[in-house]
Design an enzyme around this catalytic site. Structure first.
Site, mmCIF file in Angstrom:
data_model
loop_
_atom_site.group_PDB
_atom_site.id
_atom_site.type_symbol
_atom_site.label_atom_id
_atom_site.label_comp_id
_atom_site.label_asym_id
_atom_site.label_seq_id
_atom_site.Cartn_x
_atom_site.Cartn_y
_atom_site.Cartn_z
ATOM 1 N N ASP A 184 4.538 -125.640 7.842
ATOM 2 C CA ASP A 184 3.779 -124.381 7.626
ATOM 3 C C ASP A 184 3.760 -124.214 6.209
ATOM 4 O O ASP A 184 4.459 -123.822 5.353
ATOM 5 C CB ASP A 184 4.699 -123.148 8.181
ATOM 6 C CG ASP A 184 3.805 -121.831 7.924
ATOM 7 O OD1 ASP A 184 2.653 -122.015 7.555
ATOM 8 O OD2 ASP A 184 4.556 -120.914 8.019
ATOM 9 N N ASP A 188 3.078 -118.605 6.241
ATOM 10 C CA ASP A 188 2.745 -117.318 6.952
ATOM 11 C C ASP A 188 3.206 -117.466 8.495
ATOM 12 O O ASP A 188 2.863 -116.617 9.233
ATOM 13 C CB ASP A 188 1.193 -117.280 7.163
ATOM 14 C CG ASP A 188 0.296 -118.337 7.889
ATOM 15 O OD1 ASP A 188 1.008 -119.493 8.012
ATOM 16 O OD2 ASP A 188 -0.881 -118.342 7.667
ATOM 17 N N ASN A 207 -6.306 -121.708 8.582
ATOM 18 C CA ASN A 207 -6.284 -122.266 7.095
ATOM 19 C C ASN A 207 -4.832 -122.245 6.727
ATOM 20 O O ASN A 207 -4.332 -121.282 6.306
ATOM 21 C CB ASN A 207 -7.300 -121.161 6.430
ATOM 22 C CG ASN A 207 -7.247 -121.599 4.927
ATOM 23 O OD1 ASN A 207 -6.556 -122.473 4.437
ATOM 24 N ND2 ASN A 207 -8.123 -121.207 4.287
ATOM 25 N N ASP A 208 -4.212 -123.445 6.773
ATOM 26 C CA ASP A 208 -2.713 -123.394 6.375
ATOM 27 C C ASP A 208 -2.390 -123.523 5.118
ATOM 28 O O ASP A 208 -1.303 -123.682 4.639
ATOM 29 C CB ASP A 208 -2.085 -124.663 7.190
ATOM 30 C CG ASP A 208 -0.688 -124.392 7.231
ATOM 31 O OD1 ASP A 208 -0.215 -123.582 7.380
ATOM 32 O OD2 ASP A 208 0.049 -125.390 7.574
ATOM 33 N N ASP A 223 -14.896 -110.209 8.043
ATOM 34 C CA ASP A 223 -15.016 -111.397 7.836
ATOM 35 C C ASP A 223 -16.429 -112.216 7.534
ATOM 36 O O ASP A 223 -17.053 -113.136 8.328
ATOM 37 C CB ASP A 223 -14.520 -112.042 9.192
ATOM 38 C CG ASP A 223 -13.004 -112.074 9.356
ATOM 39 O OD1 ASP A 223 -12.348 -111.674 8.431
ATOM 40 O OD2 ASP A 223 -12.375 -112.543 10.538
ATOM 41 N N ILE A 233 -14.545 -115.783 14.918
ATOM 42 C CA ILE A 233 -15.717 -114.922 14.717
ATOM 43 C C ILE A 233 -15.805 -114.639 13.225
ATOM 44 O O ILE A 233 -14.897 -113.849 12.691
ATOM 45 C CB ILE A 233 -15.636 -113.713 15.792
ATOM 46 C CG1 ILE A 233 -15.622 -113.850 17.247
ATOM 47 C CG2 ILE A 233 -16.933 -112.761 15.519
ATOM 48 C CD1 ILE A 233 -15.067 -112.619 18.088
ATOM 49 N N GLU A 245 -18.147 -110.059 13.358
ATOM 50 C CA GLU A 245 -16.758 -109.317 13.598
ATOM 51 C C GLU A 245 -17.127 -107.951 13.951
ATOM 52 O O GLU A 245 -16.409 -107.476 14.905
ATOM 53 C CB GLU A 245 -15.935 -109.644 12.613
ATOM 54 C CG GLU A 245 -14.574 -109.085 12.605
ATOM 55 C CD GLU A 245 -13.373 -109.992 13.674
ATOM 56 O OE1 GLU A 245 -12.821 -109.417 14.050
ATOM 57 O OE2 GLU A 245 -13.611 -111.247 13.552
ATOM 58 N N SER A 263 15.486 -118.715 27.426
ATOM 59 C CA SER A 263 14.826 -120.054 27.660
ATOM 60 C C SER A 263 13.711 -119.735 28.990
ATOM 61 O O SER A 263 13.014 -120.705 29.047
ATOM 62 C CB SER A 263 16.012 -120.961 28.159
ATOM 63 O OG SER A 263 16.887 -120.208 29.390
#
Length: 687
Positions: A184, A188, A207-208, A223, A233, A245, A263
């Protein structure tokens, strides 16, 4: 259930097939050092059993069956290499022992992967040898007396003790314990990597490198320039200059789905093909690397957050897919915050991994489903270790206060009750386990006894031949469910509504039997404890048709309907119109204005329809009249009262949206009650 981390470090030695995760307790039990090797023992017995049965199925030597098993394993995670190293290290003694007609229990005790300490009972999966155990074990030890491997087996070596692997092992361990993605970049809590707590567990990051871009957030400036909430979108419609959007999602009230579970919620699953020699092939272990890096869980197929189609032919979809189907603006907005061994007691250790900003994000539906580990543990005397109602109340209230400080206003929280696990013994104890199907020598009763003896059972209370213990466990589960029910009825929070739902075990069984299935088919066959994919999806499908999960306008609509306690003709017309819409048909085109023209006169609903374009399948089933066999043919011309009889002040869009969300059979059941009984209380339909 012990930490699932061990399965990634110890299990490679045994082809990573131990029952560690299925038996992990809700906390680390330091009071049973005599059986700290319990999971290692289970893993050894499993693998030696597979080797022995492969030789039997293929009429080959033990050496050939070991090589066959290794050839089936994939190269990923060095599984094939590890297998050949195990053969090189232990193969010669395994061959000697199996050739001398020693079973897997004897082999693993001889190699000291299983141990019987002084004063402890003998733990075995298979029937005891005809000769005394002491004599058989001494005979086996003489066979391997000069073997150099015994020293190695006692060493308890850990692959993470190697300097080159120590750092990455620690990082993976931390990711699992904290329930956050291993990979990550922008921190985030969302990832572009599928496993190791990646997007199999929560929506995929788009968008990492930007921590302000993640699934579930409200759009940044609609957006216009980028997809800030990862729902696919963004941009502006060149025809009218309106952001997509805004055009598609404004007013549709998107919301995410979040699961706080154990689990069962994570969908723990060990494939029967991994331990069934007669079914084993080159394709059997294709998914093993993925399963291992997901802690032997399959959240991508779970009944709450699953986003892949069912692998067992079940038509019902997960709650996430149902929400997505109703509104594509919900795309990727799911979080599975579940852990093997989770309970109300240890949830506080990883609830911080939940990602929701009360100011920036959309509301969410949160399902609290700790359905087992508050009454389940592997201790020899499990009752004292069960959570008390008083402690559960404290733990749950702490969780709810945390949620109230993080969830946006308008969210919903559903508390899930605990099941009656006596079902397990009643339906499985005399059936053959996959390891026992070839030679008819291992039933689930044998498996339960073996795990209980080693004190690694996922639930000694229910997986026991002791009926009194099973009853006590169910009584405590009922007490805890009643506690959850009281919390839902009495506690109020500012940012979410609180609901309670029973674990509808008997209803699930009845539904499955209607489809021609048997009750035992709803349980994971390898561990004999967890609900399998069929049961998980069926259960969540029932939740979707019995809980109010929609927008605030529907609350107003609910209040109006609840006020109409007499199910008169006006109410019947309204419900029947809903039924026709759900079925993909018009209400009626007679009169000065058709249904379509009237709803299209509402701009907001028009946007709703555009958003839903192509997502609502047309259903051609005729629910009444001669074709449906329901005797309602005479009512069809009168079923256009939806708009005419709508409650005052409720918009067309809220009525239409709710009709789309209702289950067809659910509405029909209510209509039928109205017609047959003439008078019925509608809260039964809406509660």
């Amino acid at each position: 259930m012990q930490s699932p981390w061990k399965i990634l470090t110890v299990a490679p030695l045994f082809l990573l097939l131990s029952l560690q995760s299925s038996a992990s307790p809700a906390y680390n039990d330091l009071s049973r050092p005599s059986y700290s090797n319990g999971h290692t023992c289970v893993g050894c017995v499993l693998v030696v059993s597979v080797i022995e049965q492969l030789a039997q199925v293929h009429n080959s030597t033990v050496q050939a069956s070991m090589e066959r098993l290794c050839s089936y394993l994939p190269e990923k995670l060095f599984l094939k290499t590890t297998c050949y190293l195990v053969i090189d290290k232990f193969g010669s003694d395994i061959i000697k022992l199996l050739s001398a007609d020693m079973n897997a229990d004897v082999v693993c005790h001889t190699l000291e992967f299983c141990k019987q300490n002084t004063g402890q009972p003998l733990c075995h999966l298979y029937p005891l040898p005809k000769e005394t155990w002491k004599f058989t074990l001494e005979k086996a030890r003489r066979i391997v007396k000069k073997s150099p491997i015994l020293r190695y087996s006692r060493s308890g070596s850990d692959i993470c003790s190697l300097p080159i692997l120590a750092k990455i092992c620690q990082k993976i361990k931390s990711a699992i314990e904290q329930s956050v993605p291993f990979k990550d970049v922008d921190s985030d809590k969302y990832s572009v990597f599928p496993t190791l707590r990646g997007y199999h567990w929560r929506g995929r990051d788009c968008n990492d490198s930007d921590e302000s871009v993640y699934p579930g957030r409200r759009p940044d400036n609609w957006d216009v320039h980028q997809d800030s909430n990862c729902n696919g979108i963004w941009g502006i419609d060149p025809k009218d200059g309106i952001p997509y959007e805004k055009k598609f999602c404004e007013g549709s009230q998107p919301r995410g789905i979040i699961l706080l579970g154990d689990s069962a919620g994570a969908h723990f699953h060990i494939s029967p093909e991994w331990i069934t020699a007669s079914q084993m092939s080159l394709n059997s272990f294709i998914n093993l690397p993925t399963a291992l890096t997901d802690e032997l869980d399959w959240p991508q197929l779970s009944g709450v957050t699953g986003f892949l189609d069912s692998t067992v032919g079940i038509e019902e979809k997960s709650i996430y897919l149902r929400l997505w189907k109703r509104n594509h603006c919900n795309h990727r907005d799911y979080q599975n915050i579940s852990r093997n061994g989770a309970s109300s007691r240890n949830l506080k250790k990883f609830i911080e991994s939940l990602s929701r900003n009360k100011m920036l994000d959309y509301p969410a539906i949160v399902i609290y489903a700790m359905i087992g580990n508050d009454v389940c543990n592997g201790k020899s005397d499990p009752v004292p270790a069960m959570t008390t109602p008083e402690k559960l109340y404290s733990n749950v209230m702490q969780t709810l206060k945390h949620l109230n400080s993080h969830l946006p206003d308008g969210s919903h929280v559903i508390l899930y009750g605990l099941p009656d696990g006596t079902f397990l013994w009643d339906n499985l104890h005399n059936r053959y386990h996959p390891l026992g199907q070839l030679n008819k020598d291992v039933t689930y009763a044998h498996l339960y006894s073996f795990l209980n003896c080693l004190q690694v059972s996922p639930c000694h209370g229910w997986m026991s031949s002791n009926k009194t213990l099973r009853t006590l466990t169910s009584e405590r589960a009922e007490q805890l469910s009643n506690t959850l029910k009281k919390i839902a009825a009495s506690e109020k929070f500012t940012n979410f509504d609180l609901f309670y739902m029973d674990f509808a075990f008997h209803e699930i069984i009845q539904e499955w039997q209607k489809r021609g299935g048997q009750p035992w088919q709803l349980i994971e066959p390898v561990d004999g404890f967890h609900p399998n994919e069929r049961k998980s999806v069926l259960l969540k499908g029932m939740l979707m048709t019995s809980q109010t999960l929609d927008n605030q306008e529907w609350t107003q609509l609910t209040s109006w309907v609840k006020g109409n306690l007499i199910c008169d003709s006006r109410t019947r017309e309204w419900l029947c119109c809903c039924l026709r819409i759900v079925s993909g048909r018009r209400c009626s085109s007679s009169g000065p204005k058709s249904w379509e023209r009237r709803i299209r006169s509402t701009p907001r609903l028009n946007r709703c329809l555009e958003t839903k374009a192509g997502t609502e399948p047309f259903r051609s089933m005729h629910p009444w009249g001669a074709q449906g066999g329901r005797g309602m043919g005479k009512l069809i011309p009168q079923l256009c009262g939806l708009l005419r009889h709508r409650p005052k002040g409720v918009s067309f869009s809220s009525i239409f949206a709710k009709c789309l969300s209702l289950n067809e059979e659910h509405i029909w059941m209510t209509v039928q009650c109205c017609v047959l009984l003439g008078s019925v209380t509608l809260p039964l339909f809406l509660k």
